[in-house]
Write an enzyme that holds these catalytic residues in place. Structure first.
Site, PDB file in Angstrom:
ATOM      1  N   LYS A  16     -32.623 -46.081  52.462  1.00  0.00           N
ATOM      2  CA  LYS A  16     -32.591 -44.945  53.083  1.00  0.00           C
ATOM      3  C   LYS A  16     -32.448 -43.794  52.155  1.00  0.00           C
ATOM      4  O   LYS A  16     -33.038 -42.697  52.042  1.00  0.00           O
ATOM      5  CB  LYS A  16     -31.446 -45.094  54.103  1.00  0.00           C
ATOM      6  N   ILE A  17     -31.375 -44.022  51.099  1.00  0.00           N
ATOM      7  CA  ILE A  17     -31.376 -42.952  50.426  1.00  0.00           C
ATOM      8  C   ILE A  17     -32.294 -42.733  49.317  1.00  0.00           C
ATOM      9  O   ILE A  17     -32.807 -41.555  49.078  1.00  0.00           O
ATOM     10  CB  ILE A  17     -29.948 -43.056  49.477  1.00  0.00           C
ATOM     11  N   CYS A  27     -25.974 -42.940  41.659  1.00  0.00           N
ATOM     12  CA  CYS A  27     -25.176 -42.393  42.574  1.00  0.00           C
ATOM     13  C   CYS A  27     -25.102 -43.652  43.698  1.00  0.00           C
ATOM     14  O   CYS A  27     -24.747 -43.524  44.909  1.00  0.00           O
ATOM     15  CB  CYS A  27     -25.809 -41.192  43.386  1.00  0.00           C
ATOM     16  N   ARG A  73     -23.759 -47.611  42.797  1.00  0.00           N
ATOM     17  CA  ARG A  73     -22.732 -48.384  42.547  1.00  0.00           C
ATOM     18  C   ARG A  73     -22.479 -48.688  41.556  1.00  0.00           C
ATOM     19  O   ARG A  73     -23.254 -48.771  40.590  1.00  0.00           O
ATOM     20  CB  ARG A  73     -22.917 -50.004  43.244  1.00  0.00           C
ATOM     21  N   ASP A  80     -21.999 -41.153  39.103  1.00  0.00           N
ATOM     22  CA  ASP A  80     -21.066 -40.601  40.319  1.00  0.00           C
ATOM     23  C   ASP A  80     -20.147 -41.987  40.588  1.00  0.00           C
ATOM     24  O   ASP A  80     -18.938 -41.760  41.349  1.00  0.00           O
ATOM     25  CB  ASP A  80     -21.602 -40.379  41.536  1.00  0.00           C
ATOM     26  N   GLU A 139     -12.910 -48.038  39.162  1.00  0.00           N
ATOM     27  CA  GLU A 139     -12.669 -46.484  39.770  1.00  0.00           C
ATOM     28  C   GLU A 139     -11.343 -46.750  40.165  1.00  0.00           C
ATOM     29  O   GLU A 139     -10.584 -47.611  40.648  1.00  0.00           O
ATOM     30  CB  GLU A 139     -13.377 -46.219  40.902  1.00  0.00           C
ATOM     31  N   HIS A 157     -16.954 -40.110  42.363  1.00  0.00           N
ATOM     32  CA  HIS A 157     -17.585 -40.861  43.427  1.00  0.00           C
ATOM     33  C   HIS A 157     -17.843 -39.894  44.568  1.00  0.00           C
ATOM     34  O   HIS A 157     -16.761 -40.222  45.701  1.00  0.00           O
ATOM     35  CB  HIS A 157     -16.673 -42.250  43.897  1.00  0.00           C
ATOM     36  N   LEU A 158     -18.449 -38.842  44.575  1.00  0.00           N
ATOM     37  CA  LEU A 158     -18.538 -37.828  45.493  1.00  0.00           C
ATOM     38  C   LEU A 158     -19.563 -37.750  46.343  1.00  0.00           C
ATOM     39  O   LEU A 158     -19.964 -36.784  47.216  1.00  0.00           O
ATOM     40  CB  LEU A 158     -18.493 -36.494  44.667  1.00  0.00           C
ATOM     41  N   GLY A 159     -20.610 -38.896  46.319  1.00  0.00           N
ATOM     42  CA  GLY A 159     -21.751 -39.009  46.791  1.00  0.00           C
ATOM     43  C   GLY A 159     -21.774 -38.712  48.378  1.00  0.00           C
ATOM     44  O   GLY A 159     -22.586 -37.843  49.068  1.00  0.00           O
ATOM     45  N   ALA A 160     -20.465 -39.218  49.027  1.00  0.00           N
ATOM     46  CA  ALA A 160     -20.552 -39.186  50.419  1.00  0.00           C
ATOM     47  C   ALA A 160     -19.668 -38.101  50.913  1.00  0.00           C
ATOM     48  O   ALA A 160     -19.338 -37.729  52.015  1.00  0.00           O
ATOM     49  CB  ALA A 160     -19.809 -40.397  51.167  1.00  0.00           C
TER      50      ALA A 160
HETATM   51  N1  LIG Z   1     -22.215 -42.347  45.737  1.00  0.00           N
HETATM   52  C1  LIG Z   1     -21.910 -42.622  46.896  1.00  0.00           C
HETATM   53  O1  LIG Z   1     -20.862 -42.121  47.583  1.00  0.00           O
HETATM   54  C2  LIG Z   1     -22.765 -43.572  47.800  1.00  0.00           C
HETATM   55  C3  LIG Z   1     -22.836 -43.055  49.298  1.00  0.00           C
HETATM   56  C4  LIG Z   1     -23.630 -43.628  50.041  1.00  0.00           C
HETATM   57  C5  LIG Z   1     -24.216 -44.893  49.648  1.00  0.00           C
HETATM   58  N2  LIG Z   1     -24.334 -45.321  48.377  1.00  0.00           N
HETATM   59  C6  LIG Z   1     -24.644 -46.400  47.626  1.00  0.00           C
HETATM   60  O2  LIG Z   1     -26.096 -46.249  47.476  1.00  0.00           O
HETATM   61  C7  LIG Z   1     -26.998 -47.470  47.527  1.00  0.00           C
HETATM   62  C8  LIG Z   1     -28.017 -47.317  48.451  1.00  0.00           C
HETATM   63  O3  LIG Z   1     -27.829 -47.091  49.824  1.00  0.00           O
HETATM   64  P1  LIG Z   1     -28.820 -47.115  50.955  1.00  0.00           P
HETATM   65  O4  LIG Z   1     -28.144 -46.637  52.223  1.00  0.00           O
HETATM   66  O5  LIG Z   1     -29.988 -46.355  50.518  1.00  0.00           O
HETATM   67  O6  LIG Z   1     -29.155 -48.724  51.212  1.00  0.00           O
HETATM   68  P2  LIG Z   1     -30.447 -49.283  51.739  1.00  0.00           P
HETATM   69  O7  LIG Z   1     -29.885 -50.767  52.233  1.00  0.00           O
HETATM   70  O8  LIG Z   1     -30.881 -48.398  52.829  1.00  0.00           O
HETATM   71  O9  LIG Z   1     -31.310 -49.277  50.386  1.00  0.00           O
HETATM   72  C9  LIG Z   1     -31.292 -50.172  49.456  1.00  0.00           C
HETATM   73  C10 LIG Z   1     -32.411 -50.711  48.826  1.00  0.00           C
HETATM   74  O10 LIG Z   1     -32.539 -51.322  47.767  1.00  0.00           O
HETATM   75  C11 LIG Z   1     -33.619 -52.428  47.832  1.00  0.00           C
HETATM   76  N3  LIG Z   1     -32.895 -53.621  46.894  1.00  0.00           N
HETATM   77  C12 LIG Z   1     -32.008 -54.631  46.965  1.00  0.00           C
HETATM   78  N4  LIG Z   1     -31.971 -55.343  46.055  1.00  0.00           N
HETATM   79  C13 LIG Z   1     -32.803 -54.781  45.258  1.00  0.00           C
HETATM   80  C14 LIG Z   1     -33.319 -55.095  43.780  1.00  0.00           C
HETATM   81  N5  LIG Z   1     -32.779 -56.008  43.150  1.00  0.00           N
HETATM   82  N6  LIG Z   1     -34.083 -54.243  42.976  1.00  0.00           N
HETATM   83  C15 LIG Z   1     -34.666 -53.165  43.749  1.00  0.00           C
HETATM   84  N7  LIG Z   1     -34.397 -52.805  45.050  1.00  0.00           N
HETATM   85  C16 LIG Z   1     -33.513 -53.634  45.442  1.00  0.00           C
HETATM   86  C17 LIG Z   1     -33.398 -52.942  49.387  1.00  0.00           C
HETATM   87  O11 LIG Z   1     -34.636 -53.161  49.511  1.00  0.00           O
HETATM   88  C18 LIG Z   1     -33.318 -51.406  49.725  1.00  0.00           C
HETATM   89  O12 LIG Z   1     -34.595 -51.011  50.176  1.00  0.00           O
HETATM   90  C19 LIG Z   1     -25.776 -48.520  47.796  1.00  0.00           C
HETATM   91  O13 LIG Z   1     -25.302 -49.116  46.956  1.00  0.00           O
HETATM   92  C20 LIG Z   1     -24.652 -47.622  48.643  1.00  0.00           C
HETATM   93  O14 LIG Z   1     -23.478 -48.445  48.693  1.00  0.00           O
HETATM   94  C21 LIG Z   1     -23.334 -44.712  47.372  1.00  0.00           C
HETATM   95  O1  LIG Z   2     -20.710 -46.702  50.096  1.00  0.00           O
HETATM   96  C1  LIG Z   2     -20.411 -45.412  50.521  1.00  0.00           C
HETATM   97  O2  LIG Z   2     -20.508 -44.940  51.754  1.00  0.00           O
HETATM   98  C2  LIG Z   2     -20.312 -44.700  49.336  1.00  0.00           C
HETATM   99  O3  LIG Z   2     -19.621 -45.171  48.177  1.00  0.00           O
HETATM  100  C3  LIG Z   2     -18.893 -43.429  49.834  1.00  0.00           C
HETATM  101  O4  LIG Z   2     -17.655 -43.911  49.611  1.00  0.00           O
HETATM  102  P1  LIG Z   2     -16.430 -43.067  49.969  1.00  0.00           P
HETATM  103  O5  LIG Z   2     -16.495 -43.193  51.374  1.00  0.00           O
HETATM  104  O6  LIG Z   2     -15.296 -43.769  49.369  1.00  0.00           O
HETATM  105  O7  LIG Z   2     -16.654 -41.632  49.530  1.00  0.00           O
END
Ligand SMILES: NC(=O)c1ccc[n+]([C@@H]2O[C@H](COP(=O)([O-])OP(=O)(O)OC[C@H]3O[C@@H](n4cnc5c(N)ncnc54)[C@H](O)[C@@H]3O)[C@@H](O)[C@H]2O)c1
Ligand SMILES: O=C(O)[C@H](O)COP(=O)(O)O
Length: 526
Positions: free
Chosen positions: A149-150, A228, A230, A254, A259, A278-281
């Site tokens: 998704k991201i 951004c 994990r 991020d 943490e 950790h400001l992504g969200a």
């Molecule tokens: N920084 C933040 O605040 C923040 C906010 C939201 C999400 N996140 C993190 O962002 C990441 C992505 O989230 P998303 O919603 O796009 O998830 P998602 O499940 O939609 O996408 C993850 C993708 O990674 C792929 N994947 C899994 N294992 C893999 C590997 N070994 N090599 C390559 N690709 C692989 C999957 O096929 C999938 O398409 C997650 O780790 C989530 O926790 C961080």
């Molecule tokens: O996995 C998530 O949704 C993000 O890492 C956001 O984490 P937070 O809600 O603590 O900002």
């Protein structure tokens, strides 16, 4: 009233939803020992990424029914421990997608133009234009690791900035990648060719330290890496060393292995490194989205309804769930009924999905049927989360068959339970899309809505039997609300289904079986 503990900062929109059905306590910054001490009072826990929900916390949460993560990642929750205890874990898979993607994009541009350090220098009173000459992203190659998704949103926006896109995601088809405008390549090629590498993968055993001294050595010395996703996907010690040695151009992080970020070499590096906490969200919009999304699910689960984004029960989109919900209730009712008719220990459960149900996802219906079946043994301890595990542990074999032909109803569900005391079956359908009707019991056609207290008899179809049973029940002051007989042939065997107003008094079943012509009788509570 239920009690919900909110232990991380959640938007008020979520608290308002929870307050409709529960007393809500917001207690931020609890130490693990403090959480452990109070968790036993709560039916639900709502968190973000700061609260660590360990096995110890889960075991102390004896009332817990649900843990709601207002965000995506549930790596701060011991999900297997929650599953074993039958606790639903829900998240908001999409509520902060755009926020996280935009943070990654902001990191790419901020890193390219040294915005944080340039800003800090002006604020210090300087006017230094020479130290902050940047690089353009136009026509540069962006390597997206994880095209979910991201990652897809980052790729789509980067495309409009004129970037060339490479992607690595072993679970995504070439067609899907092409739709987004990405060329799917092997990871090594991405490392070698990308000017920017952005990570959008979960942290798993396979992705932990995916970026390490060896993989960093494959990258261009000018490459910039953005995380951004994990903490722990990058080996931070190896990254700091590569940055110091000029083996890599820059990094914007991020998320961190630990943490809040403690002592780290990364803090001492210059404008080639950007660190955010950790400001992504952390956008107003995302926080409203995730708070509402998760609070609604907690509310639903506390009201006894299924959750739409549970991470430890079969995932269903909201549309599918909305459509299946009435059928899940049907499956649960039939499971409960057939379990009571079968009595004893059930060894095999045959489930036949007929008509429109045959083309639907069966897993939620099977889980609901097992939940109903195990209710007599486990009461409130069985739920949509642990029904499968509990059934497996009890050695119940589930056999599923499908028949797409439409008979009297658009979709019917047939359950047959074989156990230590014999085999029984029930069939049911929905009338007007929601109203449950029993259409068959032990092969005899009937048409009755289930009621809380029911009595079923197997008897010979002969004159006077209904009257005798009615008088007997009357003599025990049992009021009959409705009664129906189902038979296959005149004066053959028949089934009688009675809805009664109260539970059958002790001992009356033995009297019923003594009535001439009645061969068996079963009482059930649904
Ligand atoms: N920084 C933040 O605040 C923040 C906010 C939201 C999400 N996140 C993190 O962002 C990441 C992505 O989230 P998303 O919603 O796009 O998830 P998602 O499940 O939609 O996408 C993850 C993708 O990674 C792929 N994947 C899994 N294992 C893999 C590997 N070994 N090599 C390559 N690709 C692989 C999957 O096929 C999938 O398409 C997650 O780790 C989530 O926790 C961080
Ligand atoms: O996995 C998530 O949704 C993000 O890492 C956001 O984490 P937070 O809600 O603590 O900002």
């Amino acid at each position: 009233m239920s009690k919900v503990l909110v232990s991380d900062s959640i938007d008020q929109a979520g608290i308002d939803i929870l307050s409709q059905v529960a007393t809500v306590d917001v207690k931020l910054g609890l130490k693990p020992a403090q959480l452990l001490e109070i968790i036993g009072e709560y039916d639900a826990l709502m968190i973000r990424s700061s609260t660590r929900v360990t096995q110890e916390i889960i075991e102390a949460g004896t009332q817990l029914k649900i843990i709601g993560r207002a965000g995506v990642g549930v790596d701060n929750v011991d999900v297997p421990a929650a599953t074993r205890r039958g606790i639903v874990v829900v998240n908001s898979p999409e509520g902060n997608t755009i926020a996280a993607a935009e943070h990654a994009l902001a990191m790419i541009l901020a890193l390219s133009r040294h915005i944080p350090d340039a800003n800090a220098s002006v604020k210090r009173g300087a006017w230094d234009r020479n130290s902050f000459v940047g690089a353009e992203v136009y026509k540069k190659t962006l390597g997206v690791v994880g095209l979910g998704k991201i990652g897809s949103h980052v790729a789509a926006v980067a495309k409009t900035m004129g970037m060339k896109l490479l992607a690595y995601d072993p679970f995504i088809s070439t067609e899907r990648a092409e739709q987004i405008g990405c060329q799917l390549v092997e990871l090594d090629l991405l490392f070698q060719q990308a000017d920017y590498i952005t990570l959008h993968i979960p942290k798993t055993p396979e992705t932990t330290h995916l970026i390490n001294a060896t993989t960093l050595a494959k990258m261009k010395p000018t490459a910039r890496i953005i995380n951004c996703a994990r903490g722990g996907i990058i080996d931070e010690v190896a990254l700091a060393a590569a940055l110091k040695a000029g083996k890599i151009g820059g990094a914007a992080l991020d998320v961190f292995e630990s943490e809040p970020l403690g002592e780290s070499e990364l803090r001492s590096l210059g404008k080639e490194v950007i660190l955010t906490p950790h400001l992504g969200a952390s956008t107003a919009e995302a926080q409203v989205n995730v708070a509402i999304d998760v609070a609604e699910q907690i509310r639903d689960v506390l009201l006894g309804l299924p959750a739409r984004s549970a991470v430890n029960i079969p995932g269903l989109g909201p549309d599918v769930l909305e459509e299946l919900k009435p059928y899940m209730q049907l499956a649960e009712t039939l499971g409960n009924l057939v379990g009571q008719l079968a009595g004893g220990r059930v060894e095999v459960l045959n489930i036949r999905l007929q008509g429109e149900l045959a083309t639907n996802k069966s897993q939620p219906l099977i889980v609901a049927a097992l939940k109903g079946l195990l209710y007599q043994a486990l009461r409130e301890r069985v739920n949509y989360v642990n029904a499968n595990i509990e059934a497996k542990e009890r050695g119940i074999r589930v056999i599923e068959t499908r028949d797409a032909s439409i008979r009297d109803y658009a979709g019917t569900l047939h359950l047959e339970a074989t156990g230590t005391l014999g085999t029984h079956s029930v069939t049911g359908a929905l009338l007007g899309e929601r109203e449950i009707h029993l259409t068959d019991v032990d092969g005899f056609p009937i048409n009755v809505p289930p009621s809380k207290y029911m009595l079923f008899t197997l008897h010979r179809d002969m004159p006077g039997i209904i009257g005798k049973l009615g008088s007997l029940l009357g003599s025990f002051n049992v009021n009959i609300a409705s009664m129906q007989v189902g038979r296959k042939i005149v004066r053959g065997d028949a089934v009688m289904a009675l809805s009664i107003d109260d539970p059958l008094p002790e001992g009356i079943l033995d009297e019923i079986i003594k009535v001439p012509g009645i061969r068996d009788a079963y009482t059930v509570t649904l």
